[in-house]
Motif scaffolding. Structure first.
Motif, PDB file in Angstrom:
ATOM      1  N   ASP A   1      -4.406   0.214  -8.572  1.00 18.79           N
ATOM      2  CA  ASP A   1      -3.214  -0.631  -8.738  1.00 18.79           C
ATOM      3  C   ASP A   1      -1.974   0.225  -8.977  1.00 18.79           C
ATOM      4  N   GLU A   2      -2.128   1.287  -9.765  1.00 18.14           N
ATOM      5  CA  GLU A   2      -1.009   2.201 -10.014  1.00 18.14           C
ATOM      6  C   GLU A   2      -0.560   2.865  -8.711  1.00 18.14           C
ATOM      7  N   ALA A   3      -1.531   3.278  -7.892  1.00 15.41           N
ATOM      8  CA  ALA A   3      -1.190   3.892  -6.611  1.00 15.41           C
ATOM      9  C   ALA A   3      -0.418   2.917  -5.725  1.00 15.41           C
ATOM     10  N   LEU A   4      -0.824   1.655  -5.703  1.00 16.52           N
ATOM     11  CA  LEU A   4      -0.126   0.651  -4.898  1.00 16.52           C
ATOM     12  C   LEU A   4       1.281   0.401  -5.434  1.00 16.52           C
ATOM     13  N   ASP A   5       1.405   0.352  -6.749  1.00 18.63           N
ATOM     14  CA  ASP A   5       2.712   0.096  -7.363  1.00 18.63           C
ATOM     15  C   ASP A   5       3.710   1.216  -7.089  1.00 18.63           C
ATOM     16  N   TYR A   6       3.220   2.458  -7.009  1.00 24.20           N
ATOM     17  CA  TYR A   6       4.108   3.608  -6.855  1.00 24.20           C
ATOM     18  C   TYR A   6       3.887   4.321  -5.514  1.00 24.20           C
TER      19      TYR A   6
ATOM     20  N   GLU B   1       5.527   4.384  -2.706  1.00 25.11           N
ATOM     21  CA  GLU B   1       6.691   5.060  -2.119  1.00 25.11           C
ATOM     22  C   GLU B   1       6.959   6.383  -2.818  1.00 25.11           C
ATOM     23  N   GLU B   2       6.900   6.371  -4.146  1.00 23.12           N
ATOM     24  CA  GLU B   2       7.149   7.605  -4.902  1.00 23.12           C
ATOM     25  C   GLU B   2       6.062   8.654  -4.653  1.00 23.12           C
ATOM     26  N   LEU B   3       4.847   8.216  -4.368  1.00 25.49           N
ATOM     27  CA  LEU B   3       3.731   9.121  -4.135  1.00 25.49           C
ATOM     28  C   LEU B   3       3.630   9.562  -2.674  1.00 25.49           C
ATOM     29  N   ASN B   4       4.498   9.036  -1.819  1.00 28.40           N
ATOM     30  CA  ASN B   4       4.463   9.340  -0.384  1.00 28.40           C
ATOM     31  C   ASN B   4       3.142   8.917   0.256  1.00 28.40           C
ATOM     32  N   ILE B   5       2.629   7.755  -0.154  1.00 28.11           N
ATOM     33  CA  ILE B   5       1.421   7.194   0.436  1.00 28.11           C
ATOM     34  C   ILE B   5       1.746   5.782   0.939  1.00 28.11           C
ATOM     35  N   GLY B   6       0.822   5.174   1.670  1.00 29.09           N
ATOM     36  CA  GLY B   6       1.050   3.832   2.177  1.00 29.09           C
ATOM     37  C   GLY B   6      -0.188   2.973   2.055  1.00 29.09           C
ATOM     38  N   GLY B   7      -0.004   1.674   2.047  1.00 27.96           N
ATOM     39  CA  GLY B   7      -1.123   0.748   1.953  1.00 27.96           C
ATOM     40  C   GLY B   7      -0.996  -0.376   2.953  1.00 27.96           C
ATOM     41  N   TYR B   8      -2.131  -0.847   3.484  1.00 24.01           N
ATOM     42  CA  TYR B   8      -2.121  -1.971   4.412  1.00 24.01           C
ATOM     43  C   TYR B   8      -3.497  -2.632   4.391  1.00 24.01           C
ATOM     44  N   ASP B   9      -3.541  -3.873   4.890  1.00 20.52           N
ATOM     45  CA  ASP B   9      -4.786  -4.631   4.932  1.00 20.52           C
ATOM     46  C   ASP B   9      -5.400  -4.584   6.327  1.00 20.52           C
ATOM     47  N   LEU B  10      -6.723  -4.551   6.359  1.00 16.21           N
ATOM     48  CA  LEU B  10      -7.464  -4.635   7.612  1.00 16.21           C
ATOM     49  C   LEU B  10      -7.700  -6.107   7.964  1.00 16.21           C
ATOM     50  N   ASP B  11      -8.267  -6.358   9.137  1.00 15.54           N
ATOM     51  CA  ASP B  11      -8.480  -7.736   9.579  1.00 15.54           C
ATOM     52  C   ASP B  11      -9.396  -8.523   8.658  1.00 15.54           C
ATOM     53  N   ASN B  12     -10.320  -7.841   7.966  1.00 13.85           N
ATOM     54  CA  ASN B  12     -11.232  -8.539   7.053  1.00 13.85           C
ATOM     55  C   ASN B  12     -10.712  -8.532   5.614  1.00 13.85           C
ATOM     56  N   GLU B  13      -9.424  -8.209   5.449  1.00 11.68           N
ATOM     57  CA  GLU B  13      -8.704  -8.250   4.176  1.00 11.68           C
ATOM     58  C   GLU B  13      -9.071  -7.120   3.229  1.00 11.68           C
ATOM     59  N   ALA B  14      -9.851  -6.152   3.685  1.00 12.39           N
ATOM     60  CA  ALA B  14     -10.019  -4.924   2.910  1.00 12.39           C
ATOM     61  C   ALA B  14      -8.694  -4.167   2.911  1.00 12.39           C
TER      62      ALA B  14
ATOM     63  N   PHE C   1      -3.542   8.317   2.095  1.00 11.59           N
ATOM     64  CA  PHE C   1      -3.140   9.425   1.243  1.00 11.59           C
ATOM     65  C   PHE C   1      -2.855  10.702   2.036  1.00 11.59           C
ATOM     66  N   GLY C   2      -2.723  10.616   3.367  1.00  7.10           N
ATOM     67  CA  GLY C   2      -2.451  11.847   4.096  1.00  7.10           C
ATOM     68  C   GLY C   2      -2.677  11.778   5.583  1.00  7.10           C
ATOM     69  N   LEU C   3      -2.953  10.591   6.125  1.00  2.32           N
ATOM     70  CA  LEU C   3      -3.137  10.446   7.566  1.00  2.32           C
ATOM     71  C   LEU C   3      -1.781  10.275   8.260  1.00  2.32           C
TER      72      LEU C   3
ATOM     73  N   GLY D   1       1.002  14.213  -1.442  1.00  4.62           N
ATOM     74  CA  GLY D   1       1.611  15.288  -2.222  1.00  4.62           C
ATOM     75  C   GLY D   1       0.757  15.656  -3.410  1.00  4.62           C
ATOM     76  N   ILE D   2       1.280  16.493  -4.277  1.00  2.65           N
ATOM     77  CA  ILE D   2       0.521  16.960  -5.438  1.00  2.65           C
ATOM     78  C   ILE D   2       0.189  15.796  -6.361  1.00  2.65           C
ATOM     79  N   GLU D   3       1.176  14.974  -6.675  1.00  4.36           N
ATOM     80  CA  GLU D   3       0.927  13.862  -7.601  1.00  4.36           C
ATOM     81  C   GLU D   3      -0.040  12.848  -6.994  1.00  4.36           C
ATOM     82  N   ALA D   4       0.069  12.622  -5.696  1.00  8.37           N
ATOM     83  CA  ALA D   4      -0.875  11.724  -5.030  1.00  8.37           C
ATOM     84  C   ALA D   4      -2.286  12.296  -5.107  1.00  8.37           C
ATOM     85  N   GLY D   5      -2.413  13.605  -4.910  1.00  6.59           N
ATOM     86  CA  GLY D   5      -3.723  14.243  -4.990  1.00  6.59           C
ATOM     87  C   GLY D   5      -4.323  14.171  -6.377  1.00  6.59           C
ATOM     88  N   LEU D   6      -3.494  14.355  -7.397  1.00  3.99           N
ATOM     89  CA  LEU D   6      -3.994  14.275  -8.769  1.00  3.99           C
ATOM     90  C   LEU D   6      -4.403  12.847  -9.119  1.00  3.99           C
ATOM     91  N   LEU D   7      -3.613  11.858  -8.671  1.00  7.72           N
ATOM     92  CA  LEU D   7      -3.976  10.469  -8.937  1.00  7.72           C
ATOM     93  C   LEU D   7      -5.259  10.100  -8.195  1.00  7.72           C
TER      94      LEU D   7
END
Length: 310
Positions: free
Chosen positions: A13-18, A20-33, A38-40, A45-51
């Motif tokens: 949840d923290e990763a989803l909330d932040y 943009e700041e972590l330089n990551i992205g989130g999206y849903d698949l067709d089955n709602e997963a 984190f790098g595709l 980044g460093i903070e994303a890797g540590l989280l």
């Protein structure tokens, strides 16, 4: 014991909330997963890797980073410490899930493994998780698919909409960070494989250099393994003495001294053929509570300079 997946989902949840700041992205698949990139397509980044490392260890280990040196080059190092090594490292962080479908292939780690609990580690530790949400970190070059998420959901016995796949390639900064964070895990796993009761490991701390990010997966896989086997160090505090401690570091392996790129090439990149005793930190201290302290192995800075092309 608190659910590993519940603790990990709080960090997801923290990763989803932040994101943009972590330089990551989130999206849903067709089955709602849900997929967290984190790098595709995103840089991470460093903070994303540590989280992500915290998520892989279900929040039961503390990762940090600092600047060190290899040769004459300043190089970041990652350190990880935990007082729950059996649960956080063996039952969560270990990369033990080969996630393969007709349209996807990746290597999974994280608390989703504890919902399936079919690996030998779970019998040794005596732990199986139960929770209705789950997270699996997946080391892969591909974007996760609905079929991959469905496989996780089926084996973990949750709904596809309850699955969070955290994807990253080895050839990324997140890949280098999370792999460097495995020194303590690999020392703990190696000791367990030698027959030592993992529940008698009181605490584990590991440290390894962050391999420079390369442009292809094979070179990245070789470098990140070299980082542990030739630059990784670990400290374990244990309850009972044993006569197997000298076999824990990678220096005990017959093929030690050869960079992983050579080892993989000789085996046509068949990972299952690589001797398991190579997957360990280079140097290990094992401190027996109320007893002796053992130090085994040694690092090889010269090999790392070559491997990292410094």
């Amino acid at each position: 014991m608190e659910s590993l997946n519940r603790m990990a989902i709080e960090l997801v949840d923290e990763a989803l909330d932040y994101a943009e700041e972590l330089n990551i992205g989130g999206y849903d698949l067709d089955n709602e997963a849900t997929v967290l990139d984190f790098g595709l397509e995103f840089e991470g980044g460093i903070e994303a890797g540590l989280l992500l490392t915290e998520i892989q260890t279900a929040g039961m280990a503390t990762p940090s980073h600092h600047l060190g040196e290899i040769g004459d080059a300043p190089i970041p190092y990652v350190q990880l410490a935990t007082d729950q090594p059996a649960l956080s490292l063996l039952c969560s962080q270990k990369a033990g899930w080969e996630l393969t479908t007709d349209d996807f292939e990746g290597l999974g780690s994280g608390p989703a493994r504890a919902l399936v609990a079919e690996e030998e580690e779970f019998r040794r530790v005596g732990y199986t998780d139960a929770f209705d949400l789950t997270a699996l970190a997946v080391e892969t070059e591909q974007e996760p698919t609905a079929a991959a998420a469905a496989q996780v959901a089926e084996l973990a016995e949750v709904e596809p909409s309850s699955v969070f796949l955290l994807a990253y390639p080895t050839a990324s900064l997140v890949g280098s960070i999370t792999n460097a964070a495995r020194a303590a895990e690999l020392a703990t796993f190696r000791l367990s494989e030698l027959g030592y009761d993992p529940l008698d490991i009181v605490s584990a701390t590991g440290r390894a250099p962050v391999a420079p990010v390369t442009g292809d997966e094979q070179t990245a896989i070789a470098r990140t393994n070299d980082a542990i086997a030739y630059g990784g160090t670990a400290h374990l505090t244990v309850r009972e003495d044993a006569d197997v401690f000298d076999d824990v570091p990678s220096t005990a392996a017959e093929d030690h001294g050869r960079p992983f790129g050579e080892v993989f090439d000789d085996l046509d990149w068949e990972f299952s053929e690589v001797p398991s005793d190579l997957f360990a930190p280079a140097k290990v201290t094992i401190d027996v509570v109320g007893g002796p302290t053992y130090v085994h192995g040694e690092t090889d800075e010269e090999l790392l300079v070559d491997s990292f092309d410094l």
